[in-house]
Write a protein that holds these residues in place. Structure first.
Motif, PDB file in Angstrom:
ATOM      1  N   SER A  32       0.845  -1.198   0.000  1.00  0.00           N
ATOM      2  CA  SER A  32       0.000   0.000   0.000  1.00  0.00           C
ATOM      3  C   SER A  32       0.873   1.237   0.000  1.00  0.00           C
ATOM      4  CB  SER A  32      -0.899   0.014   1.241  1.00  0.00           C
ATOM      5  OG  SER A  32      -1.678  -1.145   1.310  1.00  0.00           O
ATOM      6  N   PHE A  34       0.800   5.710   0.002  1.00  0.00           N
ATOM      7  CA  PHE A  34       0.031   6.921   0.270  1.00  0.00           C
ATOM      8  C   PHE A  34       0.926   8.140   0.142  1.00  0.00           C
ATOM      9  CE2 PHE A  34      -3.491   4.547   2.012  1.00  0.00           C
ATOM     10  CZ  PHE A  34      -2.909   3.443   2.617  1.00  0.00           C
ATOM     11  N   TRP A  35       0.290   9.278  -0.099  1.00  0.00           N
ATOM     12  CA  TRP A  35       0.957  10.577   0.038  1.00  0.00           C
ATOM     13  C   TRP A  35       0.293  11.328   1.191  1.00  0.00           C
ATOM     14  CZ3 TRP A  35       5.399  12.122  -1.956  1.00  0.00           C
ATOM     15  CH2 TRP A  35       5.876  11.507  -3.134  1.00  0.00           C
ATOM     16  N   TYR A  36       1.137  11.873   2.065  1.00  0.00           N
ATOM     17  CA  TYR A  36       0.688  12.706   3.168  1.00  0.00           C
ATOM     18  C   TYR A  36       1.230  14.109   2.981  1.00  0.00           C
ATOM     19  CZ  TYR A  36      -1.065   8.953   6.213  1.00  0.00           C
ATOM     20  OH  TYR A  36      -1.789   7.921   6.762  1.00  0.00           O
ATOM     21  N   LEU A  46      -3.387  12.727   5.629  1.00  0.00           N
ATOM     22  CA  LEU A  46      -3.503  11.976   4.395  1.00  0.00           C
ATOM     23  C   LEU A  46      -3.918  12.894   3.253  1.00  0.00           C
ATOM     24  CD1 LEU A  46      -3.535   9.215   2.934  1.00  0.00           C
ATOM     25  CD2 LEU A  46      -5.976   9.108   3.495  1.00  0.00           C
ATOM     26  N   SER A  49      -4.428   8.241  -1.422  1.00  0.00           N
ATOM     27  CA  SER A  49      -3.888   6.907  -1.606  1.00  0.00           C
ATOM     28  C   SER A  49      -3.326   6.809  -3.020  1.00  0.00           C
ATOM     29  CB  SER A  49      -4.977   5.861  -1.416  1.00  0.00           C
ATOM     30  OG  SER A  49      -5.563   5.977  -0.137  1.00  0.00           O
ATOM     31  N   TYR A  51      -2.971   4.185  -6.160  1.00  0.00           N
ATOM     32  CA  TYR A  51      -3.439   2.915  -6.699  1.00  0.00           C
ATOM     33  C   TYR A  51      -2.614   2.527  -7.923  1.00  0.00           C
ATOM     34  CZ  TYR A  51      -7.432   4.142  -3.786  1.00  0.00           C
ATOM     35  OH  TYR A  51      -8.215   4.504  -2.727  1.00  0.00           O
ATOM     36  N   CYS A  88       5.882  10.558   1.414  1.00  0.00           N
ATOM     37  CA  CYS A  88       5.352   9.325   0.847  1.00  0.00           C
ATOM     38  C   CYS A  88       5.392   8.249   1.919  1.00  0.00           C
ATOM     39  CB  CYS A  88       6.115   8.893  -0.396  1.00  0.00           C
ATOM     40  SG  CYS A  88       7.820   8.433  -0.126  1.00  0.00           S
ATOM     41  N   THR A  96       5.198   0.096   8.221  1.00  0.00           N
ATOM     42  CA  THR A  96       4.796   1.363   7.616  1.00  0.00           C
ATOM     43  C   THR A  96       6.016   2.257   7.608  1.00  0.00           C
ATOM     44  OG1 THR A  96       2.551   1.119   8.461  1.00  0.00           O
ATOM     45  CG2 THR A  96       3.243   3.315   7.786  1.00  0.00           C
TER      46      THR A  96
ATOM     47  N   SER B  95      -5.071   3.177  12.955  1.00  0.00           N
ATOM     48  CA  SER B  95      -5.606   2.752  11.666  1.00  0.00           C
ATOM     49  C   SER B  95      -6.420   1.485  11.850  1.00  0.00           C
ATOM     50  CB  SER B  95      -4.485   2.511  10.646  1.00  0.00           C
ATOM     51  OG  SER B  95      -3.747   1.354  10.980  1.00  0.00           O
ATOM     52  N   VAL B 101      -5.029  -1.201   1.153  1.00  0.00           N
ATOM     53  CA  VAL B 101      -5.314   0.101   0.557  1.00  0.00           C
ATOM     54  C   VAL B 101      -6.593   0.636   1.157  1.00  0.00           C
ATOM     55  CG1 VAL B 101      -5.882   1.294  -1.578  1.00  0.00           C
ATOM     56  CG2 VAL B 101      -4.126  -0.480  -1.563  1.00  0.00           C
ATOM     57  N   PRO B 104      -5.210   4.067   5.734  1.00  0.00           N
ATOM     58  CA  PRO B 104      -4.047   4.865   6.101  1.00  0.00           C
ATOM     59  C   PRO B 104      -4.027   5.191   7.595  1.00  0.00           C
ATOM     60  CG  PRO B 104      -5.710   6.261   5.147  1.00  0.00           C
ATOM     61  CD  PRO B 104      -6.229   4.841   5.039  1.00  0.00           C
TER      62      PRO B 104
END
Lengths: 108, 116
Positions: A32, A34-36, A46, A49, A51, A88, A96, B95, B101, B104
């Protein structure tokens, strides 16, 4: 080599510019992404996400390239309010990992 | 949605004192994380819990740091004795799941710790 690497910047761009950030990761089993966004003296929040097929949210586009193991964030028509640090995040194997962040300054 | 709640927002203490940071995760979240952020080292994961059980504490700097999660709605991070190098912003996050997915981390406002 760090597990997640980002160009620290800073990126200094004028309003209206398009800017892109990349983030590379080392664990090919990562699941997975994500960008924060983090504003000065605030918590990370956040942004979106990421994909496999790529995704867009207004002026922001995120993409994933599994073959080359990187994710990207594109910001179009940048605003003064986009000034922040962009982090990122890569999740894999119940780990994580946050990148160190890329600083963006948008100037009038 | 109240979000992740941390207290205190700011803590100033003298070297050698005990410091306790508190966190209430979002209801229903089964993962809780403690992070530390400094300019030099960025965001560092200290420890995380799943269903109140510590899963990975490899990021805890040394024995002076300890974390507990007595129930699903409360966690503490304790530093005893505190040292000036512990000065940082400490974030708690929660979380639903890790590795899916759409799941977060949600961060609290953080506790800014200054040890003099």
């Amino acid at each position: 080599r760090k597990e997640v690497e980002q160009d620290p910047g800073p990126f200094n761009v004028p309003e209206g510019a398009t800017v892109a950030f990349n983030c590379t990761y080392s664990n090919s089993a990562s699941q997975s992404f994500f960008w924060y966004r983090q504003d000065c003296r605030k918590e990370p929040k956040l942004l979106m996400s990421v994909y496999s097929s790529g995704n867009e949210d207004g002026r922001f586009t995120a993409q994933l390239n599994r073959a080359s193991q990187y994710i990207s964030l594109l910001i179009r028509d940048s605003k003064l309010s986009d000034s922040a640090t962009y982090l990122c995040v890569v999740i894999g194997g119940f780990k994580t990992i946050f990148g160190a962040g890329t600083r963006l300054f948008v100037k009038a | 949605d109240a979000g992740v709640i941390q207290s205190p927002r700011h803590e100033v203490t003298e070297m050698g004192q005990e410091v306790t940071l508190r966190c209430k995760p979002i209801s229903g979240h089964d993962y809780l994380f403690w992070y530390r952020q400094t300019m030099m080292r960025g965001l560092e994961l200290l420890i995380y819990f799943n269903n109140n059980v510590p899963i990975d504490d490899s990021g805890m700097p040394e024995d002076r740091f300890s974390a507990k999660m007595p129930n699903a709605s409360f966690s503490t991070l304790k530093i005893q004795p505190s040292e000036p190098r512990d000065s940082a912003v400490y974030f708690c996050a929660s979380s639903f799941q890790v590795g899916q997915v759409g799941s977060p981390l949600h961060f609290g406002n953080g506790t800014r710790l200054t040890v003099t």
